[in-house]
Write a protein that holds these residues in place. Structure first.
Motif, PDB file in Angstrom:
ATOM      1  N   GLY A   1     -85.425-106.786 -17.525  1.00 29.10           N
ATOM      2  CA  GLY A   1     -85.827-105.745 -16.593  1.00 29.10           C
ATOM      3  C   GLY A   1     -85.175-105.848 -15.232  1.00 29.10           C
ATOM      4  N   SER A   2     -84.903-107.056 -14.748  1.00 33.29           N
ATOM      5  CA  SER A   2     -84.255-107.193 -13.441  1.00 33.29           C
ATOM      6  C   SER A   2     -82.848-106.624 -13.447  1.00 33.29           C
ATOM      7  N   ASP A   3     -82.161-106.671 -14.589  1.00 32.59           N
ATOM      8  CA  ASP A   3     -80.826-106.085 -14.674  1.00 32.59           C
ATOM      9  C   ASP A   3     -80.893-104.564 -14.612  1.00 32.59           C
ATOM     10  N   VAL A   4     -81.950-103.979 -15.182  1.00 35.69           N
ATOM     11  CA  VAL A   4     -82.135-102.538 -15.060  1.00 35.69           C
ATOM     12  C   VAL A   4     -82.395-102.161 -13.603  1.00 35.69           C
ATOM     13  N   THR A   5     -83.180-102.972 -12.889  1.00 36.27           N
ATOM     14  CA  THR A   5     -83.428-102.722 -11.468  1.00 36.27           C
ATOM     15  C   THR A   5     -82.140-102.803 -10.665  1.00 36.27           C
ATOM     16  N   ARG A   6     -81.334-103.798 -10.953  1.00 36.34           N
ATOM     17  CA  ARG A   6     -80.050-103.942 -10.236  1.00 36.34           C
ATOM     18  C   ARG A   6     -79.113-102.781 -10.540  1.00 36.34           C
ATOM     19  N   CYS A   7     -79.124-102.328 -11.796  1.00 41.64           N
ATOM     20  CA  CYS A   7     -78.289-101.194 -12.177  1.00 41.64           C
ATOM     21  C   CYS A   7     -78.752 -99.916 -11.479  1.00 41.64           C
ATOM     22  N   LEU A   8     -80.070 -99.718 -11.378  1.00 45.25           N
ATOM     23  CA  LEU A   8     -80.599 -98.542 -10.674  1.00 45.25           C
ATOM     24  C   LEU A   8     -80.230 -98.578  -9.200  1.00 45.25           C
ATOM     25  N   PHE A   9     -80.290 -99.743  -8.592  1.00 48.31           N
ATOM     26  CA  PHE A   9     -79.923 -99.873  -7.177  1.00 48.31           C
ATOM     27  C   PHE A   9     -78.465 -99.495  -6.962  1.00 48.31           C
TER      28      PHE A   9
ATOM     29  N   ALA B   1     -72.917-103.259 -21.397  1.00 47.86           N
ATOM     30  CA  ALA B   1     -71.704-103.339 -20.590  1.00 47.86           C
ATOM     31  C   ALA B   1     -71.912-102.729 -19.209  1.00 47.86           C
ATOM     32  N   SER B   2     -72.909-101.862 -19.078  1.00 50.69           N
ATOM     33  CA  SER B   2     -73.204-101.247 -17.787  1.00 50.69           C
ATOM     34  C   SER B   2     -73.707-102.255 -16.773  1.00 50.69           C
ATOM     35  N   PHE B   3     -74.217-103.391 -17.244  1.00 49.19           N
ATOM     36  CA  PHE B   3     -74.717-104.409 -16.326  1.00 49.19           C
ATOM     37  C   PHE B   3     -73.592-105.150 -15.622  1.00 49.19           C
ATOM     38  N   GLY B   4     -72.391-105.060 -16.142  1.00 46.37           N
ATOM     39  CA  GLY B   4     -71.257-105.719 -15.509  1.00 46.37           C
ATOM     40  C   GLY B   4     -71.216-107.214 -15.707  1.00 46.37           C
ATOM     41  N   ILE B   5     -71.890-107.744 -16.736  1.00 49.79           N
ATOM     42  CA  ILE B   5     -71.904-109.191 -16.990  1.00 49.79           C
ATOM     43  C   ILE B   5     -71.378-109.463 -18.393  1.00 49.79           C
TER      44      ILE B   5
ATOM     45  N   VAL C   1     -93.156-105.940 -26.438  1.00 50.56           N
ATOM     46  CA  VAL C   1     -94.037-106.522 -25.420  1.00 50.56           C
ATOM     47  C   VAL C   1     -93.199-106.870 -24.192  1.00 50.56           C
ATOM     48  N   GLY C   2     -93.883-107.279 -23.133  1.00 51.65           N
ATOM     49  CA  GLY C   2     -93.182-107.556 -21.885  1.00 51.65           C
ATOM     50  C   GLY C   2     -93.119-106.304 -21.015  1.00 51.65           C
ATOM     51  N   GLY C   3     -92.653-106.475 -19.808  1.00 48.56           N
ATOM     52  CA  GLY C   3     -92.622-105.367 -18.865  1.00 48.56           C
ATOM     53  C   GLY C   3     -91.264-104.741 -18.667  1.00 48.56           C
ATOM     54  N   GLY C   4     -90.306-104.995 -19.552  1.00 46.88           N
ATOM     55  CA  GLY C   4     -88.946-104.498 -19.344  1.00 46.88           C
ATOM     56  C   GLY C   4     -88.651-103.139 -19.934  1.00 46.88           C
ATOM     57  N   LEU C   5     -89.594-102.560 -20.698  1.00 41.60           N
ATOM     58  CA  LEU C   5     -89.337-101.247 -21.320  1.00 41.60           C
ATOM     59  C   LEU C   5     -90.479-100.276 -21.023  1.00 41.60           C
ATOM     60  N   MET C   6     -91.042-100.367 -19.853  1.00 44.65           N
ATOM     61  CA  MET C   6     -92.161 -99.498 -19.485  1.00 44.65           C
ATOM     62  C   MET C   6     -91.631 -98.224 -18.820  1.00 44.65           C
TER      63      MET C   6
END
Length: 369
Positions: free
Chosen positions: A57-65, A142-146, A283-288
């Motif tokens: 989920g933190s990578d999605v946050t970084r991508c949104l930023f 690949a969108s995460f750049g890592i 489960v987890g909070g990364g796909l809410m």
């Protein structure tokens, strides 16, 4: 272990099953920095199906930023290294992003920035496809750049632990010796006595043969243990597919849907695969995200092998079992597990850990350590 009176060690995927009330499912745990996939059947997590993806989920946050900065994010002082700014970006991700492809066009949004000893600042911004592109990166990593880092890892065979004299290799080798001894004893009873040897000589020769056979079996077991992915408990087909998977996927980019399909494909039987396709627990909070369940279900249904489309009645993705918060399901399962009467013997107490160390996990863990 030093600061607690006792613990029960169990797998997170199995605890999620306890918390959700399901008996069998492909458990997808999307955390903040990693995503793990494992197929659990009747409380047992199949080792061949376990994958770990190094994004969450933190990578999605970084991508949104990054996408909002390209769109003219008005709060230009925002920094990922600032804890308050990270909480703000987390809130924006949870309230704005979605996986509904029917939503399009630019929309105006407002948000407030609050800092200690400072007045609240109100900002306005206009976003369009950025709200869809950020969570879509879970399916296109690949969108995460890592890309250059290790994105996917499979569970290797254990190399043993020098602090544990009864590790997995010892158990396998002694098990083979015991089975070979039992088989040799059964063959000796079945064979008729020969007139060339007396009873005592027959026993001594049989004992020497059995000793040589045990040594050969022990050497074979040790050699097999040195080969990664070569498990005596695995059927040849599963071991072959696992070796191919290790060479094909490990260290490469693997999207969330492809990881789920690969994990299910590593199951031993078609019946187990049908169970996993019929119950995918997230489960987890990364796909809410809004419409995340329908989106993932659609991609799994379209990409699953054609042979299973006729066998599986319905591909079911469960994101909120019993309307519970998916971030708390594994914790709830762990608390239920600790209260069961049948698991009281699994507790590892502080005095036992100080005396025996990691060997206690071999005795008390409910899975192969």
């Amino acid at each position: 272990m030093i600061c607690v009176a006792g613990i029960i060690v169990h797998q997170e995927s199995v605890c999620a099953m306890y918390g959700s009330g399901l008996s069998s499912a492909c458990v997808v745990d999307i955390g903040d920095q990693k995503t793990s996939v494992s197929c659990v059947e009747d409380g047992i997590s199949h080792r061949n199906t376990r994958l770990c993806l190094t994004y969450g989920g933190s990578d999605v946050t970084r991508c949104l930023f990054w996408l909002m900065q390209r769109a003219g994010f008005p709060y230009r002082e925002c920094q990922l290294s600032n804890e308050l700014d990270c909480l703000l970006l987390q809130q924006l991700k949870e309230t704005l992003t979605h996986l509904d492809q029917d939503i399009s066009g630019l929309q105006d949004h407002e948000f407030q920035v609050r800092h200690p000893d400072s007045p609240a600042l109100l900002y306005q911004m206009r976003l369009g496809d950025e709200k869809l592109q950020a969570p879509m990166a879970l399916f296109y990593p690949a969108s995460f750049g890592i890309v250059g880092q290790k994105m996917t890892s499979l569970q290797h065979r254990s190399h043993g632990d020098p602090e544990d004299p009864h590790d997995e290799h010892y158990l396998l080798s002694t098990q083979s010796k015991q089975e070979q001894s039992a088989k040799a004893a059964g063959d000796r009873k079945a064979l008729p006595k020969s007139g060339l040897y007396d009873d005592a000589r027959g026993q001594s020769v049989d004992g020497l043969d059995r000793a040589h056979m045990q040594e050969a079996e022990l050497g074979s077991s040790q050699n097999n243990c040195m080969i990664p992915g070569n498990d005596p408990e695995e059927p040849p087909s599963a071991a072959f597919s696992r070796k191919n998977a290790m060479s094909q996927f490990e260290g490469k980019v693997l999207g969330l849907d492809k990881a789920i399909l690969h994990s299910i494909d590593c199951c031993a039987s078609d019946d187990t695969k049908k169970k996993m396709y019929s119950s995918i627990l997230v489960v987890g909070g990364g796909l809410m995200f809004h419409r995340a369940r329908q989106f993932l279900q659609h991609r799994i249904l379209n990409k699953m092998p054609p042979s299973f489309r006729r066998l599986v009645d319905n591909v079911e993705v469960v994101t909120r079992p019993k309307d519970m918060d998916p971030r708390l399901i594994a914790w709830k399962g762990g608390s239920l597990l600790a209260c069961l009467d049948t698991t009281q013997e699994l507790w590892v107490f502080q005095r036992e850990w100080h005396r025996f160390g990691i060997r206690m996990l071999r005795e008390r863990a409910a899975f192969v350590w």
